[in-house]
Design a protein around this motif. Structure first.
Motif, PDB file in Angstrom:
ATOM      1  N   GLN A 181     -12.663 -21.877  22.919  1.00 57.11           N
ATOM      2  CA  GLN A 181     -11.519 -21.037  22.551  1.00 57.11           C
ATOM      3  C   GLN A 181     -11.965 -19.692  21.988  1.00 57.11           C
ATOM      4  O   GLN A 181     -11.400 -18.645  22.327  1.00 57.11           O
ATOM      5  CB  GLN A 181     -10.654 -21.758  21.518  1.00 57.11           C
ATOM      6  N   VAL A 182     -13.003 -19.731  21.154  1.00 48.09           N
ATOM      7  CA  VAL A 182     -13.505 -18.481  20.582  1.00 48.09           C
ATOM      8  C   VAL A 182     -14.014 -17.556  21.684  1.00 48.09           C
ATOM      9  O   VAL A 182     -13.701 -16.359  21.716  1.00 48.09           O
ATOM     10  CB  VAL A 182     -14.621 -18.760  19.557  1.00 48.09           C
ATOM     11  N   ARG A 183     -14.795 -18.118  22.601  1.00 41.58           N
ATOM     12  CA  ARG A 183     -15.353 -17.296  23.672  1.00 41.58           C
ATOM     13  C   ARG A 183     -14.254 -16.772  24.592  1.00 41.58           C
ATOM     14  O   ARG A 183     -14.312 -15.612  25.045  1.00 41.58           O
ATOM     15  CB  ARG A 183     -16.367 -18.115  24.480  1.00 41.58           C
ATOM     16  N   ALA A 226      -9.246 -13.944  27.363  1.00 42.17           N
ATOM     17  CA  ALA A 226      -8.523 -15.041  28.021  1.00 42.17           C
ATOM     18  C   ALA A 226      -8.063 -16.084  27.010  1.00 42.17           C
ATOM     19  O   ALA A 226      -7.942 -17.262  27.337  1.00 42.17           O
ATOM     20  CB  ALA A 226      -9.403 -15.682  29.086  1.00 42.17           C
ATOM     21  N   ASP A 227      -7.785 -15.651  25.790  1.00 36.72           N
ATOM     22  CA  ASP A 227      -7.444 -16.600  24.734  1.00 36.72           C
ATOM     23  C   ASP A 227      -6.170 -17.379  25.027  1.00 36.72           C
ATOM     24  O   ASP A 227      -6.060 -18.564  24.705  1.00 36.72           O
ATOM     25  CB  ASP A 227      -7.338 -15.899  23.377  1.00 36.72           C
ATOM     26  N   GLN A 228      -5.167 -16.733  25.659  1.00 35.74           N
ATOM     27  CA  GLN A 228      -3.918 -17.439  25.945  1.00 35.74           C
ATOM     28  C   GLN A 228      -4.123 -18.584  26.932  1.00 35.74           C
ATOM     29  O   GLN A 228      -3.409 -19.587  26.885  1.00 35.74           O
ATOM     30  CB  GLN A 228      -2.879 -16.462  26.489  1.00 35.74           C
ATOM     31  N   ALA A 229      -5.098 -18.447  27.820  1.00 35.95           N
ATOM     32  CA  ALA A 229      -5.346 -19.491  28.816  1.00 35.95           C
ATOM     33  C   ALA A 229      -5.777 -20.794  28.162  1.00 35.95           C
ATOM     34  O   ALA A 229      -5.541 -21.878  28.708  1.00 35.95           O
ATOM     35  CB  ALA A 229      -6.407 -19.034  29.813  1.00 35.95           C
ATOM     36  N   LEU A 230      -6.417 -20.709  26.997  1.00 38.29           N
ATOM     37  CA  LEU A 230      -6.928 -21.913  26.339  1.00 38.29           C
ATOM     38  C   LEU A 230      -6.188 -22.221  25.039  1.00 38.29           C
ATOM     39  O   LEU A 230      -6.670 -23.024  24.232  1.00 38.29           O
ATOM     40  CB  LEU A 230      -8.421 -21.762  26.052  1.00 38.29           C
ATOM     41  N   SER A 231      -5.028 -21.626  24.839  1.00 38.54           N
ATOM     42  CA  SER A 231      -4.307 -21.876  23.593  1.00 38.54           C
ATOM     43  C   SER A 231      -3.928 -23.347  23.435  1.00 38.54           C
ATOM     44  O   SER A 231      -3.798 -23.851  22.318  1.00 38.54           O
ATOM     45  CB  SER A 231      -3.058 -20.993  23.527  1.00 38.54           C
ATOM     46  N   PHE A 232      -3.778 -24.059  24.568  1.00 41.26           N
ATOM     47  CA  PHE A 232      -3.404 -25.475  24.501  1.00 41.26           C
ATOM     48  C   PHE A 232      -4.476 -26.313  23.810  1.00 41.26           C
ATOM     49  O   PHE A 232      -4.183 -27.398  23.293  1.00 41.26           O
ATOM     50  CB  PHE A 232      -3.150 -26.027  25.908  1.00 41.26           C
TER      51      PHE A 232
END
Length: 437
Positions: free
Chosen positions: A273-275, A281-287
């Motif tokens: 998530q940090v990377r 691309a933080d929204q892509a891994l917000s889940f």
């Protein structure tokens, strides 16, 4: 081939012994002199089924030796970077200091015929940075990224008989040369038909964290369904069985319970998530934040179930906690759900006694305030509640009638949903699982 393995922790030591078993001449290099001495004597510094025998065989054969001297890598053609990447406390990102230090220490001993092979789990972009450093170093050495997919408890088999081999290599002739070297290293696995994926650096680095993120998501999904089942009076084990028959879903990692832990899944999804945020691309891994939260909530739910079974309060309650390792067939207590629950119970006022077949020493080292014993019967003596938190086969095979003679109250919380409720209830126990009727 002549191979060096840089970093002889869990990943590196297993990889070194397996490479020697396959016939390569291997030198393992680590800065921890005590670890080097133990491995040189054929002594495994951690519990992993099959590893002690493999280590002794490799050392005694002369194909495997260990040292803290990086110059002894000079005779090797392939150099595996197996250094750990722990989570940084301040932001959850991967800490690359040890990987970078090992890489820099290796540089003076490389030449144009050498291939450096990254196996550490690193943020995407790390391999590209290291490849650039190699180009400016003047050594002429090349870089490949070859992620590991070891499961603790099955690490030897996963190394000797991997389910896939992923090579991240540069374009053109350097990539073809790197692929040829890796093919030589893994000749036995390739001859056995192991699937091979040759790709770019970025994709190779993403494979491991993407795989761990998917597994963590699947585990947290069924634990979320467990919460719904508890709210509706349904049974999550029957639900999971029904879902598992759909071949698009499958039944692996679909058993509700206390959730995941260890040194990989928790830190990898947080670092991912940090990377992702760093590359926009933080929204892509917000889940993954929800996945992490569900996992933590499983621990909180376990404590609440224990409180209910103890009549609403832990005052004066003695609780036997079966398990300390984050999973069976391991002595690893890093981010262990089992230990976390034990500590939460103790801090809530219960008198807690912990037992584990292999992880007792590490549990005491991590949390000296815990009362840890070697035998299940000792832990259960006088207990008002037994909580199963690590699904060791020894715990799954417990005789409920026999164990019932040791406890004060026959109450058991099966936080891994691995026991037969009918058998325990027939023996006079109050049985409760997570998400079960």
């Amino acid at each position: 081939m002549n191979i060096s393995v840089i970093g002889c922790g869990y990943l590196g030591a297993v990889h070194a012994a397996c490479m020697a078993h396959l016939g390569h001449d291997v030198v393992g290099i680590d800065t921890d002199r005590r670890k080097v001495d133990a491995l040189s004597d054929g002594q495994a510094p951690f519990f992993e089924p099959g590893f002690p025998e493999l280590l002794r065989e490799a050392v005694e054969s002369g194909r495997l030796r260990f040292t803290d001297d990086f110059s002894e890598a000079a005779d090797s053609d392939a150099h595996f970077l197996c250094v750990g990447t722990p989570q940084r406390d301040e932001d959850g990102a991967a800490d690359l200091r040890h990987v970078d230090a090992a890489f820099e220490a290796l540089l003076p001993h490389l030449d144009e015929h050498d291939l450096v092979i990254g196996k550490s789990t690193v943020p995407v972009g790390t391999a590209e940075r290291m490849a650039g450093r190699l180009e400016t170093s003047g050594t002429g050495a090349r870089l490949a990224w070859n992620p590991e997919f070891l499961r603790e408890g099955f690490a030897v088999d996963d190394t000797l008989r991997p389910d896939r081999l992923v090579y991240g290599v540069p374009d053109g002739e350097p990539g073809r040369q790197a692929t040829a070297t890796l093919d030589s290293v893994y000749a036995t696995a390739l001859e056995a038909g192991t699937p091979q994926i040759v790709t770019d650096y970025g994709t190779a680095q993403l494979v491991k964290v993407a795989a761990n993120s998917f597994l963590a998501t699947k585990i947290s999904f069924i634990n979320a369904m467990s919460e719904v089942c508890e709210a509706t009076g349904s049974d999550v084990t029957a639900l999971a069985e029904a879902l598992g028959h759909d071949d698009r879903i499958g039944n692996k990692f679909l058993r509700a319970g206390l959730g995941f832990g260890g040194g990989c899944l928790p830190k990898d999804i947080r670092a991912f998530q940090v990377r992702a945020g760093e590359v926009g691309a933080d929204q892509a891994l917000s889940f993954l934040s929800d996945v992490d939260a569900i996992n933590t909530r499983s621990r909180e739910r376990t404590v609440e179930h224990a409180r209910q079974l103890c009549g609403g309060s832990f005052d004066g309650a003695r609780i036997a906690v079966l398990g300390a390792a984050f999973k069976p067939n391991s002595d690893d207590v890093r981010d262990s759900p089992a230990l976390d629950v034990a500590l939460r119970l103790q801090r809530a006022g219960a008198a807690v006694v912990v037992t584990d077949p292999q992880a007792n020493a590490n549990a005491v080292k991590a949390w000296p305030e815990l009362d840890v014993v070697d035998e299940v019967e000792s832990a259960a003596t006088g207990a008002d509640l037994v909580v199963l938190v690590t699904e060791w086969q020894q715990f799954r095979d417990l005789d409920p009638a026999k164990l019932g003679t040791a406890v004060r109250e026959r109450r058991i919380l099966d936080a891994r949903n691995v026991l037969d409720p009918a058998a325990w209830r027939e023996a006079g126990w109050t049985y409760r699982g997570l998400g079960r009727r």
